[in-house]
Design a protein around this motif. Structure first.
Motif, PDB file in Angstrom:
ATOM      1  N   UNK A  97       0.826  -1.213   0.000  1.00  0.00           N
ATOM      2  CA  UNK A  97       0.000   0.000   0.000  1.00  0.00           C
ATOM      3  C   UNK A  97       0.857   1.260   0.000  1.00  0.00           C
ATOM      4  N   UNK A  98       1.888   1.297   0.839  1.00  0.00           N
ATOM      5  CA  UNK A  98       2.766   2.470   0.902  1.00  0.00           C
ATOM      6  C   UNK A  98       3.518   2.669  -0.413  1.00  0.00           C
ATOM      7  N   UNK A  99       4.020   1.585  -1.013  1.00  0.00           N
ATOM      8  CA  UNK A  99       4.723   1.685  -2.284  1.00  0.00           C
ATOM      9  C   UNK A  99       3.826   2.211  -3.395  1.00  0.00           C
ATOM     10  N   UNK A 100       2.574   1.782  -3.391  1.00  0.00           N
ATOM     11  CA  UNK A 100       1.613   2.254  -4.392  1.00  0.00           C
ATOM     12  C   UNK A 100       1.362   3.750  -4.249  1.00  0.00           C
ATOM     13  N   UNK A 101       1.202   4.203  -3.017  1.00  0.00           N
ATOM     14  CA  UNK A 101       0.953   5.624  -2.753  1.00  0.00           C
ATOM     15  C   UNK A 101       2.131   6.473  -3.219  1.00  0.00           C
ATOM     16  N   UNK A 102       3.351   6.032  -2.919  1.00  0.00           N
ATOM     17  CA  UNK A 102       4.537   6.814  -3.285  1.00  0.00           C
ATOM     18  C   UNK A 102       4.808   6.789  -4.786  1.00  0.00           C
ATOM     19  N   UNK A 103       4.454   5.703  -5.463  1.00  0.00           N
ATOM     20  CA  UNK A 103       4.612   5.672  -6.915  1.00  0.00           C
ATOM     21  C   UNK A 103       3.636   6.638  -7.578  1.00  0.00           C
ATOM     22  N   UNK A 104       2.428   6.708  -7.037  1.00  0.00           N
ATOM     23  CA  UNK A 104       1.415   7.591  -7.603  1.00  0.00           C
ATOM     24  C   UNK A 104       1.695   9.051  -7.268  1.00  0.00           C
ATOM     25  N   UNK A 105       2.086   9.317  -6.036  1.00  0.00           N
ATOM     26  CA  UNK A 105       2.281  10.697  -5.591  1.00  0.00           C
ATOM     27  C   UNK A 105       3.697  10.889  -5.038  1.00  0.00           C
ATOM     28  N   UNK A 106       4.715  10.946  -5.916  1.00  0.00           N
ATOM     29  CA  UNK A 106       6.103  11.077  -5.457  1.00  0.00           C
ATOM     30  C   UNK A 106       6.377  12.400  -4.750  1.00  0.00           C
ATOM     31  N   UNK A 107       5.471  13.387  -4.890  1.00  0.00           N
ATOM     32  CA  UNK A 107       5.697  14.656  -4.194  1.00  0.00           C
ATOM     33  C   UNK A 107       5.664  14.483  -2.680  1.00  0.00           C
TER      34      UNK A 107
END
Length: 541
Positions: free
Chosen positions: A523-533
Protein backbone atom coordinates in the motif's frame (compact mmCIF):
# COMPACT_ATOMS: atom_id res chain seq x y z
CA UNK A 1 6.25 -11.27 -38.66
CA UNK A 2 5.46 -14.98 -38.78
CA UNK A 3 6.28 -17.45 -36.02
CA UNK A 4 9.19 -18.97 -37.96
CA UNK A 5 10.72 -15.52 -38.37
CA UNK A 6 10.04 -14.64 -34.73
CA UNK A 7 11.92 -17.63 -33.28
CA UNK A 8 15.01 -16.50 -35.17
CA UNK A 9 15.06 -13.09 -33.49
CA UNK A 10 17.16 -12.01 -30.54
CA UNK A 11 13.98 -11.07 -28.67
CA UNK A 12 12.79 -14.68 -28.86
CA UNK A 13 16.21 -15.98 -27.75
CA UNK A 14 16.20 -13.51 -24.85
CA UNK A 15 12.67 -14.50 -23.80
CA UNK A 16 13.68 -18.17 -23.88
CA UNK A 17 15.83 -17.56 -20.81
CA UNK A 18 12.65 -16.64 -18.92
CA UNK A 19 11.24 -19.93 -20.23
CA UNK A 20 14.31 -21.70 -18.82
CA UNK A 21 14.75 -20.22 -15.34
CA UNK A 22 11.09 -19.68 -14.52
CA UNK A 23 10.88 -23.39 -13.74
CA UNK A 24 12.93 -22.58 -10.64
CA UNK A 25 10.57 -19.75 -9.66
CA UNK A 26 7.51 -21.98 -10.02
CA UNK A 27 8.20 -25.66 -9.38
CA UNK A 28 11.15 -25.18 -7.01
CA UNK A 29 10.82 -21.89 -5.16
CA UNK A 30 7.04 -21.83 -4.74
CA UNK A 31 5.29 -25.12 -5.48
CA UNK A 32 7.47 -28.00 -4.27
CA UNK A 33 10.45 -27.03 -2.11
CA UNK A 34 8.70 -24.83 0.51
CA UNK A 35 6.02 -27.45 1.20
CA UNK A 36 8.58 -30.27 1.14
CA UNK A 37 10.83 -28.32 3.50
CA UNK A 38 7.97 -27.66 5.95
CA UNK A 39 7.13 -31.38 5.96
CA UNK A 40 10.77 -32.32 6.68
CA UNK A 41 11.00 -29.66 9.40
CA UNK A 42 7.80 -30.87 11.07
CA UNK A 43 9.01 -34.46 10.91
CA UNK A 44 12.10 -33.40 12.89
CA UNK A 45 10.66 -30.82 15.32
CA UNK A 46 6.86 -30.82 15.13
CA UNK A 47 4.93 -27.64 14.28
CA UNK A 48 7.55 -25.36 15.84
CA UNK A 49 10.49 -25.09 18.19
CA UNK A 50 11.17 -22.41 20.77
CA UNK A 51 14.64 -20.97 21.19
CA UNK A 52 15.35 -18.28 23.79
CA UNK A 53 11.66 -17.47 23.93
CA UNK A 54 11.37 -17.06 20.15
CA UNK A 55 9.08 -19.32 18.16
CA UNK A 56 10.57 -20.90 15.00
CA UNK A 57 8.27 -22.51 12.43
CA UNK A 58 9.05 -24.12 9.10
CA UNK A 59 7.74 -21.12 7.16
CA UNK A 60 9.64 -18.56 9.25
CA UNK A 61 12.98 -20.39 8.82
CA UNK A 62 12.24 -20.70 5.12
CA UNK A 63 11.67 -16.94 4.95
CA UNK A 64 15.08 -16.29 6.54
CA UNK A 65 16.84 -18.56 4.02
CA UNK A 66 15.19 -16.67 1.15
CA UNK A 67 16.29 -13.41 2.76
CA UNK A 68 19.96 -14.42 3.08
CA UNK A 69 20.12 -15.49 -0.57
CA UNK A 70 18.66 -12.15 -1.61
CA UNK A 71 21.02 -10.21 0.64
CA UNK A 72 24.05 -11.91 -0.92
CA UNK A 73 23.13 -10.92 -4.47
CA UNK A 74 22.17 -7.43 -3.32
CA UNK A 75 25.75 -6.87 -2.13
CA UNK A 76 27.53 -8.03 -5.30
CA UNK A 77 24.92 -6.98 -7.89
CA UNK A 78 25.96 -3.35 -8.62
CA UNK A 79 29.66 -4.20 -8.74
CA UNK A 80 29.23 -7.09 -11.17
CA UNK A 81 26.77 -5.02 -13.21
CA UNK A 82 29.32 -2.21 -13.64
CA UNK A 83 32.00 -4.72 -14.68
CA UNK A 84 29.65 -6.26 -17.24
CA UNK A 85 29.03 -2.79 -18.75
CA UNK A 86 32.66 -1.73 -18.81
CA UNK A 87 34.15 -5.03 -20.04
CA UNK A 88 31.24 -6.47 -22.02
CA UNK A 89 30.72 -9.57 -19.87
CA UNK A 90 26.94 -9.69 -19.44
CA UNK A 91 26.61 -13.08 -21.12
CA UNK A 92 29.59 -14.49 -19.20
CA UNK A 93 28.13 -13.52 -15.81
CA UNK A 94 24.72 -14.83 -16.88
CA UNK A 95 26.29 -18.19 -17.73
CA UNK A 96 28.16 -18.39 -14.39
CA UNK A 97 25.04 -17.72 -12.34
CA UNK A 98 23.10 -20.19 -14.48
CA UNK A 99 25.63 -22.93 -13.69
CA UNK A 100 25.59 -22.14 -9.95
CA UNK A 101 21.80 -22.06 -9.74
CA UNK A 102 20.99 -25.07 -11.89
CA UNK A 103 23.67 -27.28 -10.29
CA UNK A 104 22.60 -26.43 -6.72
CA UNK A 105 19.00 -27.16 -7.69
CA UNK A 106 20.00 -30.55 -9.05
CA UNK A 107 21.91 -31.37 -5.84
CA UNK A 108 18.64 -31.17 -3.87
CA UNK A 109 18.13 -34.74 -5.04
CA UNK A 110 20.53 -35.85 -2.27
CA UNK A 111 18.36 -34.40 0.53
CA UNK A 112 17.93 -37.74 2.31
CA UNK A 113 21.60 -38.77 1.99
CA UNK A 114 23.53 -36.28 4.15
CA UNK A 115 22.53 -35.26 7.67
CA UNK A 116 19.12 -33.82 8.52
CA UNK A 117 17.14 -33.71 5.29
CA UNK A 118 15.66 -30.29 5.99
CA UNK A 119 19.13 -28.78 6.55
CA UNK A 120 20.62 -30.09 3.28
CA UNK A 121 17.56 -28.94 1.35
CA UNK A 122 17.80 -25.48 2.91
CA UNK A 123 21.54 -25.26 2.10
CA UNK A 124 21.18 -26.29 -1.55
CA UNK A 125 18.14 -24.13 -2.12
CA UNK A 126 19.85 -21.06 -0.67
CA UNK A 127 22.74 -21.44 -3.16
CA UNK A 128 20.32 -22.15 -6.01
CA UNK A 129 18.32 -19.06 -5.12
CA UNK A 130 21.53 -17.00 -5.19
CA UNK A 131 22.21 -18.28 -8.70
CA UNK A 132 18.66 -17.60 -9.83
CA UNK A 133 18.65 -14.02 -8.52
CA UNK A 134 22.03 -13.31 -10.11
CA UNK A 135 20.85 -14.63 -13.46
CA UNK A 136 17.79 -12.36 -13.30
CA UNK A 137 20.08 -9.33 -12.90
CA UNK A 138 21.95 -10.00 -16.14
CA UNK A 139 19.03 -11.19 -18.25
CA UNK A 140 17.20 -7.98 -17.29
CA UNK A 141 20.19 -5.89 -18.30
CA UNK A 142 20.42 -7.74 -21.61
CA UNK A 143 16.92 -6.52 -22.55
CA UNK A 144 18.23 -3.03 -23.34
CA UNK A 145 20.70 -4.54 -25.83
CA UNK A 146 18.22 -6.57 -27.86
CA UNK A 147 15.27 -4.14 -28.09
CA UNK A 148 14.49 -0.46 -28.60
CA UNK A 149 13.14 1.77 -25.83
CA UNK A 150 9.70 2.06 -27.41
CA UNK A 151 9.37 -1.75 -27.26
CA UNK A 152 10.40 -2.26 -23.62
CA UNK A 153 6.86 -2.82 -22.30
CA UNK A 154 6.05 -5.36 -25.04
CA UNK A 155 9.38 -7.20 -24.79
CA UNK A 156 9.39 -7.31 -20.99
CA UNK A 157 5.79 -8.62 -20.94
CA UNK A 158 6.65 -11.17 -23.63
CA UNK A 159 9.56 -12.44 -21.54
CA UNK A 160 7.36 -12.97 -18.51
CA UNK A 161 4.71 -14.67 -20.66
CA UNK A 162 7.36 -17.10 -21.94
CA UNK A 163 8.41 -17.74 -18.37
CA UNK A 164 4.90 -18.45 -17.15
CA UNK A 165 4.25 -20.88 -20.02
CA UNK A 166 7.60 -22.67 -19.74
CA UNK A 167 7.48 -22.89 -15.97
CA UNK A 168 3.84 -23.99 -16.16
CA UNK A 169 4.55 -26.85 -18.57
CA UNK A 170 7.18 -28.38 -16.28
CA UNK A 171 4.99 -27.80 -13.23
CA UNK A 172 2.08 -29.69 -14.82
CA UNK A 173 4.44 -32.62 -15.37
CA UNK A 174 5.59 -32.44 -11.74
CA UNK A 175 2.01 -32.21 -10.53
CA UNK A 176 1.11 -35.34 -12.45
CA UNK A 177 3.97 -37.56 -11.28
CA UNK A 178 3.73 -36.42 -7.65
CA UNK A 179 -0.06 -36.88 -7.65
CA UNK A 180 0.10 -40.44 -9.00
CA UNK A 181 2.85 -41.46 -6.58
CA UNK A 182 1.30 -39.81 -3.51
CA UNK A 183 1.17 -42.07 -0.44
CA UNK A 184 3.43 -44.66 -2.10
CA UNK A 185 6.89 -45.87 -1.15
CA UNK A 186 8.49 -43.79 -3.92
CA UNK A 187 6.72 -40.51 -3.15
CA UNK A 188 9.76 -38.90 -1.50
CA UNK A 189 12.04 -40.06 -4.31
CA UNK A 190 9.73 -38.59 -6.95
CA UNK A 191 9.59 -35.25 -5.13
CA UNK A 192 13.41 -35.08 -5.01
CA UNK A 193 13.75 -36.07 -8.67
CA UNK A 194 11.19 -33.40 -9.57
CA UNK A 195 13.30 -30.73 -7.86
CA UNK A 196 16.45 -31.99 -9.61
CA UNK A 197 14.72 -31.90 -13.00
CA UNK A 198 14.23 -28.15 -12.54
CA UNK A 199 18.01 -27.70 -12.61
CA UNK A 200 18.29 -29.78 -15.79
CA UNK A 201 15.47 -27.86 -17.49
CA UNK A 202 16.97 -24.52 -16.51
CA UNK A 203 20.43 -25.31 -17.87
CA UNK A 204 19.41 -26.98 -21.15
CA UNK A 205 16.85 -24.38 -22.27
CA UNK A 206 19.17 -21.50 -21.35
CA UNK A 207 21.60 -22.71 -24.02
CA UNK A 208 19.24 -21.24 -26.64
CA UNK A 209 19.95 -17.78 -25.22
CA UNK A 210 23.72 -18.29 -25.03
CA UNK A 211 23.95 -19.63 -28.59
CA UNK A 212 21.72 -16.98 -30.20
CA UNK A 213 22.73 -13.72 -28.54
CA UNK A 214 26.32 -12.46 -28.85
CA UNK A 215 28.24 -11.05 -25.92
CA UNK A 216 27.62 -7.37 -25.21
CA UNK A 217 30.19 -4.81 -26.34
CA UNK A 218 32.46 -3.13 -23.75
CA UNK A 219 31.46 0.36 -22.60
CA UNK A 220 34.70 1.73 -21.09
CA UNK A 221 34.64 4.82 -18.87
CA UNK A 222 35.99 7.96 -20.48
CA UNK A 223 38.36 8.71 -17.62
CA UNK A 224 39.12 5.00 -17.08
CA UNK A 225 38.63 5.35 -13.33
CA UNK A 226 37.84 2.30 -11.27
CA UNK A 227 34.36 1.65 -9.98
CA UNK A 228 33.50 4.02 -7.11
CA UNK A 229 30.48 2.92 -5.16
CA UNK A 230 29.67 6.36 -3.70
CA UNK A 231 30.01 8.13 -7.05
CA UNK A 232 27.89 5.47 -8.67
CA UNK A 233 25.17 5.94 -6.04
CA UNK A 234 25.16 9.73 -6.50
CA UNK A 235 24.24 9.42 -10.18
CA UNK A 236 20.88 7.89 -9.20
CA UNK A 237 19.70 11.25 -7.85
CA UNK A 238 20.68 12.98 -11.13
CA UNK A 239 18.48 10.77 -13.35
CA UNK A 240 14.89 12.12 -13.41
CA UNK A 241 12.38 10.05 -11.41
CA UNK A 242 14.83 7.23 -10.72
CA UNK A 243 15.17 7.84 -6.99
CA UNK A 244 11.42 8.08 -6.23
CA UNK A 245 10.85 4.95 -8.29
CA UNK A 246 13.51 3.09 -6.31
CA UNK A 247 11.84 4.04 -3.02
CA UNK A 248 8.37 3.06 -4.19
CA UNK A 249 9.71 -0.12 -5.82
CA UNK A 250 11.50 -1.05 -2.62
CA UNK A 251 8.23 -0.96 -0.70
CA UNK A 252 5.78 -2.61 -3.08
CA UNK A 253 8.27 -5.20 -4.30
CA UNK A 254 9.12 -6.01 -0.69
CA UNK A 255 5.49 -6.91 -0.14
CA UNK A 256 4.85 -8.74 -3.41
CA UNK A 257 8.00 -10.87 -3.35
CA UNK A 258 7.52 -11.81 0.31
CA UNK A 259 3.96 -12.90 -0.37
CA UNK A 260 5.14 -15.01 -3.31
CA UNK A 261 8.08 -16.53 -1.44
CA UNK A 262 6.22 -17.53 1.72
CA UNK A 263 2.80 -18.32 0.23
CA UNK A 264 3.51 -22.02 -0.17
CA UNK A 265 4.82 -22.39 3.37
CA UNK A 266 2.02 -20.13 4.73
CA UNK A 267 -0.62 -22.27 3.05
CA UNK A 268 0.86 -25.45 4.50
CA UNK A 269 1.41 -23.93 7.96
CA UNK A 270 -1.82 -21.98 8.51
CA UNK A 271 -4.42 -23.39 6.16
CA UNK A 272 -3.29 -27.00 5.92
CA UNK A 273 -2.80 -26.83 2.13
CA UNK A 274 -1.07 -30.01 0.95
CA UNK A 275 1.61 -30.30 -1.72
CA UNK A 276 -0.72 -31.35 -4.55
CA UNK A 277 -3.18 -28.51 -3.98
CA UNK A 278 -0.33 -26.02 -3.70
CA UNK A 279 1.16 -27.23 -6.99
CA UNK A 280 -2.26 -27.06 -8.67
CA UNK A 281 -2.53 -23.45 -7.52
CA UNK A 282 0.77 -22.56 -9.16
CA UNK A 283 -0.40 -24.17 -12.41
CA UNK A 284 -3.48 -21.94 -12.29
CA UNK A 285 -1.28 -18.92 -11.61
CA UNK A 286 0.89 -19.77 -14.63
CA UNK A 287 -2.08 -20.26 -16.94
CA UNK A 288 -3.58 -16.90 -15.96
CA UNK A 289 -0.30 -14.97 -15.65
CA UNK A 290 0.85 -15.48 -19.25
CA UNK A 291 -2.17 -13.75 -20.86
CA UNK A 292 -2.20 -11.35 -17.90
CA UNK A 293 1.35 -10.20 -18.70
CA UNK A 294 0.47 -9.75 -22.39
CA UNK A 295 -2.68 -7.81 -21.45
CA UNK A 296 -0.85 -5.38 -19.19
CA UNK A 297 1.84 -4.96 -21.84
CA UNK A 298 -0.95 -3.93 -24.24
CA UNK A 299 -2.49 -1.69 -21.58
CA UNK A 300 0.86 0.03 -21.04
CA UNK A 301 0.89 1.07 -24.70
CA UNK A 302 -2.51 2.71 -24.15
CA UNK A 303 -2.20 4.19 -20.65
CA UNK A 304 1.56 4.25 -20.11
CA UNK A 305 3.66 1.82 -18.11
CA UNK A 306 3.41 3.78 -14.84
CA UNK A 307 -0.40 4.01 -14.81
CA UNK A 308 -0.74 0.36 -15.79
CA UNK A 309 1.70 -0.61 -13.05
CA UNK A 310 -0.46 1.26 -10.53
CA UNK A 311 -3.48 -0.78 -11.64
CA UNK A 312 -1.63 -4.01 -10.90
CA UNK A 313 -0.55 -2.77 -7.45
CA UNK A 314 -4.10 -1.88 -6.45
CA UNK A 315 -5.03 -5.40 -7.53
CA UNK A 316 -2.29 -6.82 -5.30
CA UNK A 317 -3.64 -4.93 -2.28
CA UNK A 318 -7.09 -6.42 -2.84
CA UNK A 319 -5.58 -9.89 -3.29
CA UNK A 320 -3.60 -9.83 -0.03
CA UNK A 321 -6.49 -8.58 2.10
CA UNK A 322 -8.72 -11.23 0.56
CA UNK A 323 -6.08 -13.88 1.32
CA UNK A 324 -6.13 -12.81 4.97
CA UNK A 325 -9.77 -13.87 5.08
CA UNK A 326 -9.04 -17.43 4.01
CA UNK A 327 -9.87 -20.09 6.57
CA UNK A 328 -11.00 -23.72 6.46
CA UNK A 329 -14.67 -24.28 7.15
CA UNK A 330 -15.45 -25.93 10.48
CA UNK A 331 -15.56 -29.74 10.15
CA UNK A 332 -19.05 -30.71 9.01
CA UNK A 333 -18.88 -34.29 7.76
CA UNK A 334 -16.94 -37.41 8.72
CA UNK A 335 -14.37 -36.83 6.00
CA UNK A 336 -13.55 -33.38 7.42
CA UNK A 337 -12.23 -34.72 10.74
CA UNK A 338 -8.62 -35.74 11.29
CA UNK A 339 -9.34 -38.60 13.72
CA UNK A 340 -12.39 -40.88 13.77
CA UNK A 341 -13.26 -42.96 16.83
CA UNK A 342 -15.56 -45.74 15.59
CA UNK A 343 -17.52 -47.94 18.00
CA UNK A 344 -16.58 -51.59 18.31
CA UNK A 345 -19.93 -52.41 19.90
CA UNK A 346 -18.44 -53.41 23.26
CA UNK A 347 -17.77 -50.04 24.87
CA UNK A 348 -14.50 -49.65 22.97
CA UNK A 349 -13.66 -47.40 20.04
CA UNK A 350 -11.27 -48.02 17.17
CA UNK A 351 -9.01 -45.16 16.04
CA UNK A 352 -9.17 -44.38 12.32
CA UNK A 353 -6.57 -41.97 10.95
CA UNK A 354 -3.93 -41.91 8.17
CA UNK A 355 -1.52 -44.81 8.44
CA UNK A 356 1.91 -43.96 9.72
CA UNK A 357 0.77 -40.83 11.57
CA UNK A 358 0.90 -40.51 15.34
CA UNK A 359 -0.71 -37.95 17.66
CA UNK A 360 0.06 -37.41 21.33
CA UNK A 361 -2.39 -35.91 23.87
CA UNK A 362 -1.34 -35.00 27.42
CA UNK A 363 -3.80 -35.90 30.17
CA UNK A 364 -4.18 -33.60 33.16
CA UNK A 365 -4.82 -36.62 35.37
CA UNK A 366 -1.86 -38.66 34.15
CA UNK A 367 1.83 -38.19 33.46
CA UNK A 368 1.58 -40.62 30.54
CA UNK A 369 0.24 -39.08 27.30
CA UNK A 370 -2.33 -40.89 25.19
CA UNK A 371 -0.91 -41.95 21.82
CA UNK A 372 -3.32 -42.04 18.88
CA UNK A 373 -2.45 -44.35 15.99
CA UNK A 374 -4.54 -45.99 13.31
CA UNK A 375 -5.97 -49.23 14.70
CA UNK A 376 -5.60 -48.37 18.41
CA UNK A 377 -8.53 -49.08 20.72
CA UNK A 378 -9.81 -46.68 23.41
CA UNK A 379 -12.42 -47.47 26.06
CA UNK A 380 -15.49 -45.27 26.38
CA UNK A 381 -14.37 -43.57 29.58
CA UNK A 382 -11.05 -42.53 28.05
CA UNK A 383 -12.86 -41.13 25.00
CA UNK A 384 -14.63 -38.56 27.20
CA UNK A 385 -11.32 -37.56 28.79
CA UNK A 386 -9.72 -37.36 25.35
CA UNK A 387 -12.41 -35.05 23.95
CA UNK A 388 -12.11 -32.80 26.99
CA UNK A 389 -8.32 -32.61 26.61
CA UNK A 390 -8.58 -31.66 22.91
CA UNK A 391 -11.57 -29.34 22.49
CA UNK A 392 -10.46 -25.72 22.34
CA UNK A 393 -7.04 -26.45 23.84
CA UNK A 394 -4.10 -24.40 22.55
CA UNK A 395 -1.34 -26.49 21.02
CA UNK A 396 -3.80 -29.06 19.65
CA UNK A 397 -4.19 -28.72 15.89
CA UNK A 398 -6.43 -31.68 15.01
CA UNK A 399 -10.11 -32.64 15.28
CA UNK A 400 -11.88 -35.79 16.52
CA UNK A 401 -15.31 -37.25 15.72
CA UNK A 402 -16.99 -40.16 17.52
CA UNK A 403 -19.06 -42.47 15.30
CA UNK A 404 -21.56 -44.90 16.85
CA UNK A 405 -22.22 -46.03 20.42
CA UNK A 406 -23.42 -43.86 23.29
CA UNK A 407 -21.07 -41.05 22.26
CA UNK A 408 -22.19 -40.93 18.62
CA UNK A 409 -21.53 -37.51 17.00
CA UNK A 410 -19.52 -36.23 19.95
CA UNK A 411 -16.60 -34.22 18.62
CA UNK A 412 -13.68 -32.02 19.66
CA UNK A 413 -11.71 -29.41 17.72
CA UNK A 414 -8.29 -28.34 18.98
CA UNK A 415 -7.65 -24.68 19.73
CA UNK A 416 -4.93 -24.51 17.04
CA UNK A 417 -6.94 -26.35 14.41
CA UNK A 418 -6.89 -24.29 11.16
CA UNK A 419 -10.65 -23.71 11.43
CA UNK A 420 -10.42 -22.25 14.96
CA UNK A 421 -10.63 -18.46 14.69
CA UNK A 422 -10.87 -16.80 18.09
CA UNK A 423 -7.69 -14.72 18.20
CA UNK A 424 -6.77 -11.18 17.13
CA UNK A 425 -8.63 -8.84 14.78
CA UNK A 426 -7.20 -10.60 11.72
CA UNK A 427 -8.73 -13.92 12.75
CA UNK A 428 -11.99 -12.06 13.46
CA UNK A 429 -11.78 -10.69 9.91
CA UNK A 430 -11.34 -14.25 8.63
CA UNK A 431 -14.27 -15.42 10.77
CA UNK A 432 -16.48 -12.59 9.44
CA UNK A 433 -15.70 -13.33 5.79
CA UNK A 434 -16.06 -17.07 6.35
CA UNK A 435 -19.48 -16.49 7.90
CA UNK A 436 -20.86 -14.17 5.22
CA UNK A 437 -19.06 -15.53 2.14
CA UNK A 438 -17.16 -18.80 2.28
CA UNK A 439 -19.66 -20.78 4.36
CA UNK A 440 -22.84 -19.71 2.46
CA UNK A 441 -21.07 -20.56 -0.81
CA UNK A 442 -19.70 -23.79 0.71
CA UNK A 443 -16.21 -22.90 -0.49
CA UNK A 444 -13.65 -24.69 1.63
CA UNK A 445 -10.05 -23.54 1.86
CA UNK A 446 -9.02 -25.48 -1.26
CA UNK A 447 -11.43 -23.47 -3.42
CA UNK A 448 -10.44 -20.26 -1.61
CA UNK A 449 -6.83 -21.06 -2.51
CA UNK A 450 -7.81 -21.52 -6.17
CA UNK A 451 -9.50 -18.10 -6.18
CA UNK A 452 -6.24 -16.70 -4.85
CA UNK A 453 -4.37 -18.32 -7.75
CA UNK A 454 -6.66 -16.72 -10.33
CA UNK A 455 -6.23 -13.25 -8.85
CA UNK A 456 -2.47 -13.55 -8.25
CA UNK A 457 -1.97 -14.73 -11.82
CA UNK A 458 -3.91 -11.78 -13.14
CA UNK A 459 -1.73 -9.15 -11.44
CA UNK A 460 1.62 -10.89 -10.94
CA UNK A 461 2.80 -10.82 -14.55
CA UNK A 462 1.81 -7.20 -15.04
CA UNK A 463 3.48 -5.91 -11.89
CA UNK A 464 6.76 -7.71 -12.60
CA UNK A 465 6.96 -6.95 -16.33
CA UNK A 466 5.97 -3.29 -16.03
CA UNK A 467 8.33 -2.65 -13.11
CA UNK A 468 11.18 -3.88 -15.31
CA UNK A 469 10.14 -1.98 -18.45
CA UNK A 470 9.31 1.27 -16.60
CA UNK A 471 12.72 1.18 -14.91
CA UNK A 472 14.47 0.45 -18.22
CA UNK A 473 12.76 3.50 -19.76
CA UNK A 474 14.27 5.73 -17.04
CA UNK A 475 17.96 4.77 -17.39
CA UNK A 476 20.67 5.55 -19.98
CA UNK A 477 21.58 2.60 -22.22
CA UNK A 478 25.32 2.75 -21.57
CA UNK A 479 24.78 2.12 -17.86
CA UNK A 480 22.13 -0.59 -18.11
CA UNK A 481 24.19 -3.30 -16.39
CA UNK A 482 25.28 -1.04 -13.53
CA UNK A 483 21.82 0.44 -12.95
CA UNK A 484 20.06 -2.89 -13.34
CA UNK A 485 22.52 -4.00 -10.67
CA UNK A 486 20.97 -1.38 -8.39
CA UNK A 487 17.51 -2.41 -9.58
CA UNK A 488 18.38 -5.94 -8.55
CA UNK A 489 19.93 -4.70 -5.29
CA UNK A 490 16.85 -2.70 -4.33
CA UNK A 491 14.70 -5.66 -5.27
CA UNK A 492 16.87 -8.07 -3.33
CA UNK A 493 17.18 -5.86 -0.25
CA UNK A 494 13.42 -5.50 -0.23
CA UNK A 495 13.22 -9.28 -0.55
CA UNK A 496 15.51 -9.54 2.49
CA UNK A 497 13.60 -7.07 4.65
CA UNK A 498 10.19 -8.51 3.80
CA UNK A 499 10.88 -12.10 4.91
CA UNK A 500 12.58 -10.82 8.07
CA UNK A 501 9.50 -8.72 8.87
CA UNK A 502 7.36 -11.81 8.30
CA UNK A 503 9.73 -13.90 10.43
CA UNK A 504 9.60 -11.37 13.26
CA UNK A 505 5.82 -11.05 13.12
CA UNK A 506 5.40 -14.83 13.23
CA UNK A 507 7.77 -15.12 16.19
CA UNK A 508 6.03 -12.37 18.16
CA UNK A 509 2.45 -12.95 17.01
CA UNK A 510 1.37 -15.32 14.20
CA UNK A 511 1.47 -15.91 10.45
CA UNK A 512 -1.62 -13.81 9.65
CA UNK A 513 -0.03 -10.81 11.36
CA UNK A 514 3.05 -11.31 9.20
CA UNK A 515 1.02 -11.20 5.99
CA UNK A 516 -0.91 -8.12 7.21
CA UNK A 517 2.32 -6.19 7.80
CA UNK A 518 3.52 -7.13 4.32
CA UNK A 519 0.28 -5.84 2.78
CA UNK A 520 0.89 -2.40 4.33
CA UNK A 521 4.20 -2.22 2.46
CA UNK A 522 2.46 -2.76 -0.88
CA UNK A 523 0.00 0.00 0.00
CA UNK A 524 2.77 2.47 0.90
CA UNK A 525 4.72 1.69 -2.28
CA UNK A 526 1.61 2.25 -4.39
CA UNK A 527 0.95 5.62 -2.75
CA UNK A 528 4.54 6.81 -3.28
CA UNK A 529 4.61 5.67 -6.91
CA UNK A 530 1.42 7.59 -7.60
CA UNK A 531 2.28 10.70 -5.59
CA UNK A 532 6.10 11.08 -5.46
CA UNK A 533 5.70 14.66 -4.19
CA UNK A 534 5.13 13.07 -0.77
CA UNK A 535 8.89 12.48 -0.91
CA UNK A 536 9.38 16.15 -1.89
CA UNK A 537 10.57 14.97 -5.32
CA UNK A 538 8.92 16.42 -8.42
CA UNK A 539 7.28 13.94 -10.81
CA UNK A 540 8.33 14.62 -14.39
CA UNK A 541 5.57 12.40 -15.85
Amino acid sequence: MGFRDHIKTKIHAWAMYDWANSAFATSAAVAIVPVYFVSLFKASFGDSIEFFGFNFTGSSIWAVAVAFSALSIAIVGPILGEISDREGKTQRFLFIFTIVGSLATFLCIFTTFWGPGWLWLLFCFSIASFGFLGSCLFINSLMTSISEKKDYDRVSSLGYAYGYIGGGILLVFHLGVIFFTQDTDIEDTIVRFSIASVGIWWFLWSLWTFWSIPETKPKPRKNKEKFNFLSSLKQISTIPMLLPFFIAFFLFNEGIQTVLSVSGAYGADVLGIDLIVNMALIVIVQLVAAPGAIFFGWLANKWGSKNSLLVTLVGWIVVVFLALSFAPLSPDSKDDYDVILKTEGSGAYMVEMPKGEKLSVDYKTSTIPLILRNGNKIIEGDVLYLLDEVDGIEGINFSILVVGGKLDNYFAIGGDHPSSLEGNFLEKWSLLVRTILWKPLNLDVTYQWIILGLLVGMFMGGSQALSRSYFASLIPLDKSGELFGYFSTVGRISTVVGPFLYFGAVGLANQRTGVFIISILILLGTILLKWPFLLRIKDDD
